[in-house]
Design an enzyme around this catalytic site. Sequence first.
Site, PDB file in Angstrom:
ATOM      1  N   ARG A  57      18.192  -9.071  -1.945  1.00  0.00           N
ATOM      2  CA  ARG A  57      16.736  -9.232  -1.982  1.00  0.00           C
ATOM      3  C   ARG A  57      16.459 -10.657  -2.437  1.00  0.00           C
ATOM      4  O   ARG A  57      16.847 -11.033  -3.550  1.00  0.00           O
ATOM      5  CB  ARG A  57      16.112  -8.215  -2.937  1.00  0.00           C
ATOM      6  CG  ARG A  57      14.647  -8.484  -3.223  1.00  0.00           C
ATOM      7  CD  ARG A  57      13.958  -7.337  -3.942  1.00  0.00           C
ATOM      8  NE  ARG A  57      13.702  -6.233  -3.039  1.00  0.00           N
ATOM      9  CZ  ARG A  57      12.816  -5.257  -3.287  1.00  0.00           C
ATOM     10  NH1 ARG A  57      12.117  -5.251  -4.402  1.00  0.00           N
ATOM     11  NH2 ARG A  57      12.639  -4.290  -2.407  1.00  0.00           N
ATOM     12  N   HIS A  59      11.061  -6.670   5.682  1.00  0.00           N
ATOM     13  CA  HIS A  59      11.561  -5.573   4.835  1.00  0.00           C
ATOM     14  C   HIS A  59      12.026  -4.454   5.773  1.00  0.00           C
ATOM     15  O   HIS A  59      11.418  -3.385   5.853  1.00  0.00           O
ATOM     16  CB  HIS A  59      10.440  -5.097   3.903  1.00  0.00           C
ATOM     17  CG  HIS A  59      10.923  -4.307   2.729  1.00  0.00           C
ATOM     18  ND1 HIS A  59      12.257  -4.028   2.491  1.00  0.00           N
ATOM     19  CD2 HIS A  59      10.239  -3.731   1.693  1.00  0.00           C
ATOM     20  CE1 HIS A  59      12.356  -3.318   1.380  1.00  0.00           C
ATOM     21  NE2 HIS A  59      11.156  -3.125   0.883  1.00  0.00           N
ATOM     22  N   ARG A  95      13.581   6.495   1.927  1.00  0.00           N
ATOM     23  CA  ARG A  95      14.397   5.287   1.728  1.00  0.00           C
ATOM     24  C   ARG A  95      15.859   5.680   1.484  1.00  0.00           C
ATOM     25  O   ARG A  95      16.781   5.029   1.959  1.00  0.00           O
ATOM     26  CB  ARG A  95      13.873   4.470   0.533  1.00  0.00           C
ATOM     27  CG  ARG A  95      12.493   3.853   0.708  1.00  0.00           C
ATOM     28  CD  ARG A  95      12.484   2.758   1.762  1.00  0.00           C
ATOM     29  NE  ARG A  95      13.476   1.729   1.509  1.00  0.00           N
ATOM     30  CZ  ARG A  95      13.302   0.671   0.701  1.00  0.00           C
ATOM     31  NH1 ARG A  95      12.140   0.489   0.101  1.00  0.00           N
ATOM     32  NH2 ARG A  95      14.257  -0.227   0.537  1.00  0.00           N
TER      33      ARG A  95
HETATM   34  N1   CP Z   1       9.144  -0.399  -1.410  1.00  0.00           N
HETATM   35  C1   CP Z   1      10.055  -1.093  -2.108  1.00  0.00           C
HETATM   36  O1   CP Z   1      10.870  -1.853  -1.577  1.00  0.00           O
HETATM   37  O2   CP Z   1      10.003  -0.904  -3.459  1.00  0.00           O
HETATM   38  P1   CP Z   1      10.832  -1.677  -4.566  1.00  0.00           P
HETATM   39  O3   CP Z   1      10.272  -3.073  -4.667  1.00  0.00           O
HETATM   40  O4   CP Z   1      10.595  -0.888  -5.824  1.00  0.00           O
HETATM   41  O5   CP Z   1      12.276  -1.715  -4.172  1.00  0.00           O
HETATM   42  N1  NVA Z   2       5.033  -7.022   0.088  1.00  0.00           N
HETATM   43  C1  NVA Z   2       5.605  -6.573  -1.164  1.00  0.00           C
HETATM   44  C2  NVA Z   2       6.505  -5.410  -0.923  1.00  0.00           C
HETATM   45  C3  NVA Z   2       7.169  -4.838  -2.135  1.00  0.00           C
HETATM   46  C4  NVA Z   2       8.081  -3.699  -1.814  1.00  0.00           C
HETATM   47  C5  NVA Z   2       6.352  -7.721  -1.819  1.00  0.00           C
HETATM   48  O1  NVA Z   2       7.053  -8.465  -1.121  1.00  0.00           O
HETATM   49  O2  NVA Z   2       6.230  -7.882  -3.033  1.00  0.00           O
END
Ligand code: CP
Ligand code: NVA
Length: 310
Positions: free
Chosen positions: A107, A134, A298
């Site tokens: 990430r 994502h 997920r």
């Molecule tokens: N939706 C999602 O990716 O959540 P997190 O940021 O908690 O991983």
């Molecule tokens: N768009 C948001 C998604 C979090 C899961 C971010 O990037 O923070």
Amino acid sequence: MANIRGRDFLTLQDYSPEEIQFILQSSFEFKRERAYGEFRKPLRNKTIAMIFQKPSTRTRVSFEVAMYELGGTALYLRWDDLQLRRGELISDTARVLSRYVHGIVARVYDHKDLEELAEFATVPVINALSDLFHPCQALADIMTIIEKKGRLKGVKVAFVGDGNNVCHSLMIACSKLGADIAVATPKGYEPKEFVIEWTMENASHSGSQVVITNDPIEAVENADVIYTDVFVSMGMEHETEKRKKDFEGWQVNKELVSHAKKDFIFMHCLPAHRGEEVAPEVIDDPVHSVVWDQAENRLHTEKALLALLI
Ligand code: CP
Ligand code: NVA
């Protein structure tokens, strides 16, 4: 049958509709088996490294549990705890980790860092969220829509809010698989031009209808699915004040959802900010909101992804 072993998973745009369907089919199998207490362990003695530059609840926990249930191990590595913080190159890190582990989940803020990891790693690299995409979220989103609506063709998905990473991956997933996608953002927050082009190109093959607009009512009109995400994504905190003003009037609330189909579902990748992008009565509505099933999915999609790639 599709074979995706050894591939990176940086964006769904790199995958054919058949390959995405293949991952989804496997996700449904894993979900069914888990409900019966059955746990296949195809990743026994396998390890993944999970490098995170940003916080996470769902992604981190679902990948760790997925790896455990598949018989393997996951190492959670904060970027700042690695020598990356002291300037070790991403390319060197990728080569070294590839000697220890069988996959890398990352990430990052900058999608280019993921591409560099993937270029130098000799094991699959999975995008656990970047500034642009994502894709793991989109897999769970599509799985949830199929569960709730029984199909994708002819289903109208409306995304209202910031044209961000989650929006991009949803656009790609819907247009690859034949769902209609309508995106409404305030002016200046539209999805990236190249993602709109990919979406149009995908739609020309799948038959999806695509609408990009600055009018939330137009997007939500007759929608089967209403989706929103935060106005301020991770990494955009310096724009918080400006975004607060620019997104005034963009909340998904009772009034807005009244334009959708009667049996619409509400989706959100979470974390949510009640009272900002979504009204509490919408996200907490036990009939229309499917956010908990969406979050659960997920786990099943990530199990499928890990089992098929590694
Ligand atoms: N939706 C999602 O990716 O959540 P997190 O940021 O908690 O991983
Ligand atoms: N768009 C948001 C998604 C979090 C899961 C971010 O990037 O923070």
